[in-house]
Scaffold this motif. Sequence first.
Motif, PDB file in Angstrom:
ATOM      1  N   GLN A  62      -8.036  17.194 -31.815  1.00  0.00           N
ATOM      2  CA  GLN A  62      -7.122  16.080 -31.593  1.00  0.00           C
ATOM      3  C   GLN A  62      -7.577  15.094 -30.518  1.00  0.00           C
ATOM      4  OE1 GLN A  62      -3.080  17.382 -31.046  1.00  0.00           O
ATOM      5  NE2 GLN A  62      -3.121  18.798 -32.767  1.00  0.00           N
ATOM      6  N   PHE A  63      -8.500  15.513 -29.644  1.00  0.00           N
ATOM      7  CA  PHE A  63      -8.932  14.646 -28.548  1.00  0.00           C
ATOM      8  C   PHE A  63     -10.438  14.829 -28.348  1.00  0.00           C
ATOM      9  CE2 PHE A  63      -7.283  13.124 -24.111  1.00  0.00           C
ATOM     10  CZ  PHE A  63      -8.046  11.971 -24.257  1.00  0.00           C
ATOM     11  N   PRO A  64     -11.249  14.482 -29.363  1.00  0.00           N
ATOM     12  CA  PRO A  64     -12.692  14.765 -29.315  1.00  0.00           C
ATOM     13  C   PRO A  64     -13.394  14.171 -28.102  1.00  0.00           C
ATOM     14  CG  PRO A  64     -12.027  14.034 -31.503  1.00  0.00           C
ATOM     15  CD  PRO A  64     -10.851  13.811 -30.611  1.00  0.00           C
ATOM     16  N   ALA A  65     -12.931  13.008 -27.655  1.00  0.00           N
ATOM     17  CA  ALA A  65     -13.601  12.344 -26.539  1.00  0.00           C
ATOM     18  C   ALA A  65     -13.540  13.170 -25.260  1.00  0.00           C
ATOM     19  CB  ALA A  65     -12.974  10.972 -26.297  1.00  0.00           C
ATOM     20  N   ALA A  66     -12.542  14.050 -25.162  1.00  0.00           N
ATOM     21  CA  ALA A  66     -12.383  14.858 -23.945  1.00  0.00           C
ATOM     22  C   ALA A  66     -12.877  16.288 -24.132  1.00  0.00           C
ATOM     23  CB  ALA A  66     -10.916  14.879 -23.528  1.00  0.00           C
ATOM     24  N   SER A  67     -13.453  16.598 -25.311  1.00  0.00           N
ATOM     25  CA  SER A  67     -13.850  17.986 -25.588  1.00  0.00           C
ATOM     26  C   SER A  67     -15.319  18.254 -25.308  1.00  0.00           C
ATOM     27  CB  SER A  67     -13.548  18.331 -27.052  1.00  0.00           C
ATOM     28  OG  SER A  67     -14.329  17.529 -27.926  1.00  0.00           O
ATOM     29  N   GLY A  68     -16.081  17.200 -25.003  1.00  0.00           N
ATOM     30  CA  GLY A  68     -17.497  17.386 -24.738  1.00  0.00           C
ATOM     31  C   GLY A  68     -17.761  17.940 -23.349  1.00  0.00           C
ATOM     32  N   ALA A  69     -19.027  18.202 -23.086  1.00  0.00           N
ATOM     33  CA  ALA A  69     -19.424  18.717 -21.770  1.00  0.00           C
ATOM     34  C   ALA A  69     -19.243  17.640 -20.713  1.00  0.00           C
ATOM     35  CB  ALA A  69     -20.876  19.165 -21.806  1.00  0.00           C
ATOM     36  N   THR A  70     -19.024  18.074 -19.494  1.00  0.00           N
ATOM     37  CA  THR A  70     -18.853  17.146 -18.381  1.00  0.00           C
ATOM     38  C   THR A  70     -19.931  17.368 -17.332  1.00  0.00           C
ATOM     39  OG1 THR A  70     -17.356  18.652 -17.226  1.00  0.00           O
ATOM     40  CG2 THR A  70     -16.357  17.026 -18.704  1.00  0.00           C
ATOM     41  N   THR A 479      -1.671  14.224 -27.648  1.00  0.00           N
ATOM     42  CA  THR A 479      -2.336  15.215 -26.797  1.00  0.00           C
ATOM     43  C   THR A 479      -2.644  14.593 -25.436  1.00  0.00           C
ATOM     44  OG1 THR A 479      -3.367  16.209 -28.743  1.00  0.00           O
ATOM     45  CG2 THR A 479      -4.281  16.797 -26.596  1.00  0.00           C
ATOM     46  N   ALA A 480      -2.336  15.333 -24.389  1.00  0.00           N
ATOM     47  CA  ALA A 480      -2.615  14.872 -23.025  1.00  0.00           C
ATOM     48  C   ALA A 480      -3.454  15.911 -22.296  1.00  0.00           C
ATOM     49  CB  ALA A 480      -1.314  14.624 -22.272  1.00  0.00           C
ATOM     50  N   LEU A 481      -4.313  15.425 -21.414  1.00  0.00           N
ATOM     51  CA  LEU A 481      -5.186  16.307 -20.636  1.00  0.00           C
ATOM     52  C   LEU A 481      -4.981  16.029 -19.158  1.00  0.00           C
ATOM     53  CD1 LEU A 481      -7.517  18.404 -20.690  1.00  0.00           C
ATOM     54  CD2 LEU A 481      -9.109  16.468 -20.673  1.00  0.00           C
ATOM     55  N   LEU A 482      -4.588  17.066 -18.406  1.00  0.00           N
ATOM     56  CA  LEU A 482      -4.369  16.945 -16.966  1.00  0.00           C
ATOM     57  C   LEU A 482      -5.404  17.790 -16.220  1.00  0.00           C
ATOM     58  CD1 LEU A 482      -1.358  17.026 -18.447  1.00  0.00           C
ATOM     59  CD2 LEU A 482      -0.591  16.800 -16.076  1.00  0.00           C
ATOM     60  N   GLY A 483      -6.007  17.226 -15.202  1.00  0.00           N
ATOM     61  CA  GLY A 483      -6.945  17.965 -14.376  1.00  0.00           C
ATOM     62  C   GLY A 483      -6.233  18.603 -13.194  1.00  0.00           C
ATOM     63  N   VAL A 484      -6.580  19.861 -12.901  1.00  0.00           N
ATOM     64  CA  VAL A 484      -5.971  20.599 -11.789  1.00  0.00           C
ATOM     65  C   VAL A 484      -7.085  21.084 -10.868  1.00  0.00           C
ATOM     66  CG1 VAL A 484      -4.543  22.565 -11.126  1.00  0.00           C
ATOM     67  CG2 VAL A 484      -4.069  21.343 -13.259  1.00  0.00           C
ATOM     68  N   VAL A 485      -6.952  20.768  -9.591  1.00  0.00           N
ATOM     69  CA  VAL A 485      -7.946  21.177  -8.607  1.00  0.00           C
ATOM     70  C   VAL A 485      -7.375  22.309  -7.759  1.00  0.00           C
ATOM     71  CG1 VAL A 485      -9.414  20.475  -6.686  1.00  0.00           C
ATOM     72  CG2 VAL A 485      -8.884  18.842  -8.518  1.00  0.00           C
ATOM     73  N   PRO A 486      -7.955  23.519  -7.835  1.00  0.00           N
ATOM     74  CA  PRO A 486      -7.488  24.621  -6.983  1.00  0.00           C
ATOM     75  C   PRO A 486      -7.988  24.432  -5.542  1.00  0.00           C
ATOM     76  CG  PRO A 486      -8.732  25.412  -8.905  1.00  0.00           C
ATOM     77  CD  PRO A 486      -8.994  23.955  -8.769  1.00  0.00           C
ATOM     78  N   LYS A 487      -7.410  25.177  -4.653  1.00  0.00           N
ATOM     79  CA  LYS A 487      -7.884  25.160  -3.271  1.00  0.00           C
ATOM     80  C   LYS A 487      -9.081  26.093  -3.068  1.00  0.00           C
ATOM     81  CE  LYS A 487      -3.319  24.161  -1.272  1.00  0.00           C
ATOM     82  NZ  LYS A 487      -2.235  24.676  -0.386  1.00  0.00           N
ATOM     83  N   THR A 488      -9.287  27.006  -4.004  1.00  0.00           N
ATOM     84  CA  THR A 488     -10.341  28.011  -3.873  1.00  0.00           C
ATOM     85  C   THR A 488     -11.363  27.875  -4.994  1.00  0.00           C
ATOM     86  OG1 THR A 488      -8.868  29.545  -5.039  1.00  0.00           O
ATOM     87  CG2 THR A 488      -8.937  29.701  -2.636  1.00  0.00           C
ATOM     88  N   GLY A 489     -12.499  28.535  -4.819  1.00  0.00           N
ATOM     89  CA  GLY A 489     -13.604  28.428  -5.754  1.00  0.00           C
ATOM     90  C   GLY A 489     -13.372  29.149  -7.064  1.00  0.00           C
TER      91      GLY A 489
END
Length: 739
Positions: A62-70, A479-489
């Motif tokens: 549903q969201f091919p543009a966001a499914s590739g490698a980063t 379809t929406a994609l949200l990025g989440v940044v943890p405080k730990t590795g």
Amino acid sequence: MATLLYRLGRGALRRRRLVVALWLVVLVVAGLAAATLRGPTASNFTMPGTESQRALDLLAEQFPAASGATGTIAVKAPADGQLTTPQGQAVVRELVQQASTLPGVVGAVDPFQVGAVTPNGRYALVQVQFATGGDEVTDAQRTAYEQVGATAEAPGWQIAPGGEVLGGEPEIGSTEALGVLVAAIVLIITFGSLVAAGMTMLNALIGVGAGMAGLFALSGAVQLTSTAPILALMLGLAVGIDYSLFITSRHRQNLLDGLSPEEAVGRAVGTAGSAVVFAGATVVIALAGLAVVDIPFLTVMGLAAAGTVTVAVLVAITLQPALLGFAGRRVLPRRLRSVATDGTPATDADVADRPVAATATIDDRSRFGFRWARLVTRFRVPVILVGLLGLGLLAVPAPDMRLALPDASTAAVGSPARVSNDLITEGFGAGFTGRLAVVVAGDTPQATSAAVPQVTALLQRTENVLAVAPAQLSPDGRTALLGVVPKTGPTDEATETLVHDIRGSVSGIRDADVLLTGVTAIGIDVSEKLSDALPVYLLLVVGLSVLLLMLVFRSLLVPVKAALGFLLTVAATFGITVAVFQQGHLADLVGLDTPAPLISFLPILLIGILFGLAMDYEVFLVSRMREDFVHGESARQATISGMGHGARVVTAAALIMISVFGGFVFLEDPVIKSMGFALAIGVAIDAFVVRMTIVPAVMSLLGDRAWWLPSWLNRALPNVDIEGEGLRTHLEDRTPTHV
């Protein structure tokens, strides 16, 4: 089986030119197929059925543009605040422009537009989105990405491309050739003959060459993980040399007993070859049994390694007899080639004037193997107690074992991935190297739009979340994609807890599917499924070992003892590996830069491989004990005799295994390094501590009871004749053919 292999060995020697020609044809054809059909290997570890994998599949649909490698390009200015100056902004804009025009790249994000700049104005992150997954990124595209910033970089600036797109196939270099060199030296010392050592090594190399070529030929149709060929090479080399060693050693003994080369090789394949087939079968069964845990990439790894082991067995029982036929009596040291040429078996007088290596095939009860066996059986109770205590102490760190997939923080120091990871951690914190992705999918754009604010609020309230990026919407808005940044590795225990907390907090969203994914989440899902499968697989392997050894030795206690010894080996090996690779003790000795959790599939692979090798040594030592016991010796004397005759060959075999596996410890890749280390340590513990120390002590303690088997069970079990009793019956009325 022994009689069949006896005939196979004699037939291979008689038609040795045809056998060698056929194997060379197989090698050439497999090599050509590998060159033309070889496909790319995968550096990712997918797990169908997990939430993280379902999320990736949903994005791809549903969201091919966001499914590739980063990719993430880390930027560090020479001083604080310099990124916000006109000069600094110009450097970043040029970098973004260069990255966005790379082949295979969909686009690059300006860090000033998304706030990916540290408050002190010294660090920035440029996000690069590729059109395809990491395994589909070509080497040319990856190389171009690694070089981005070379022209944009100004004096004093650091620009480090990194991210999942840099994942690649481990390289095989010259360091592991040291293991093969050591194995060759062990063979020369063991045989006292360059011809015997060189022929054994050549036989193994042909086998591993054919096996690896066949594996690469199949890689065009079956996706292999990047570590699968390394594991196959590691095992193929080790068992190939060992199996050839066993057969050559028995053949030389037969020659010194006065048999003709044809009869000698036939009996060698019928006896030692039977044990080789059994040992190889146990390794193959254990590796193929990885399929029962239902993890696709692990199944492929197991089958790939099982394939090379199968080829090694076939080469040992067909090509090795043919090569022995060409070598004739030159497999013996020069000083022994004239012994017994008149058909008379070697005598004690012959033995007295022989080099140490040459006496390995003679029944000289003053050899170290006999002396060690007498010492162990004499002090059997203290030996057992000291052995159990020592292995128990080595196993102490094992309960602290943590599993994870590797990330850039454990890559070799100085590698592009490690440089980028360290720069991101330095400027932004470890959490930015293991960002999570939340996929929100509704049936309609309205449902998705209504769910996104709810999900965002829940994420922001979750403990250990550092930041939540604004949602990106697919073209159709569903379809929406949200990025989440943890405080730990990525491999931190707190991050693992966070993944479960997020999934628990968003489970109440009713109008849309909310799925958590990302490289970090995938690694956690894979590790947890492998951890759950580990006890089941261990139980399967232990049960299998008891059954197989019951068939071989017609005993109840011997298989139970062997299985318990295997568990001791596994526990101690886990303990040492955890202490070195996870806790960092003596890490410098193996060239480990950064301690980290063990690779997720290491324990389950280690169990499968060590099981086969442990049964290998068990058969070669205990089968001679049983043979002498059946022929009238006391249980204690049979134990001493079995150890005395088998200790030298098993020692050489174990040293070869350790050398080959240990050669991979020198590779920079921490995954391959840990696999080589764990296998080398496991073989050392099993061969020298368990099989050659604890086993004879326990056998001596058990006495005649070791060979007890209920009569009804004895009748029910099929006779596989690993020890060659049927072959001995077949040959009893024949007069040996002498030279």
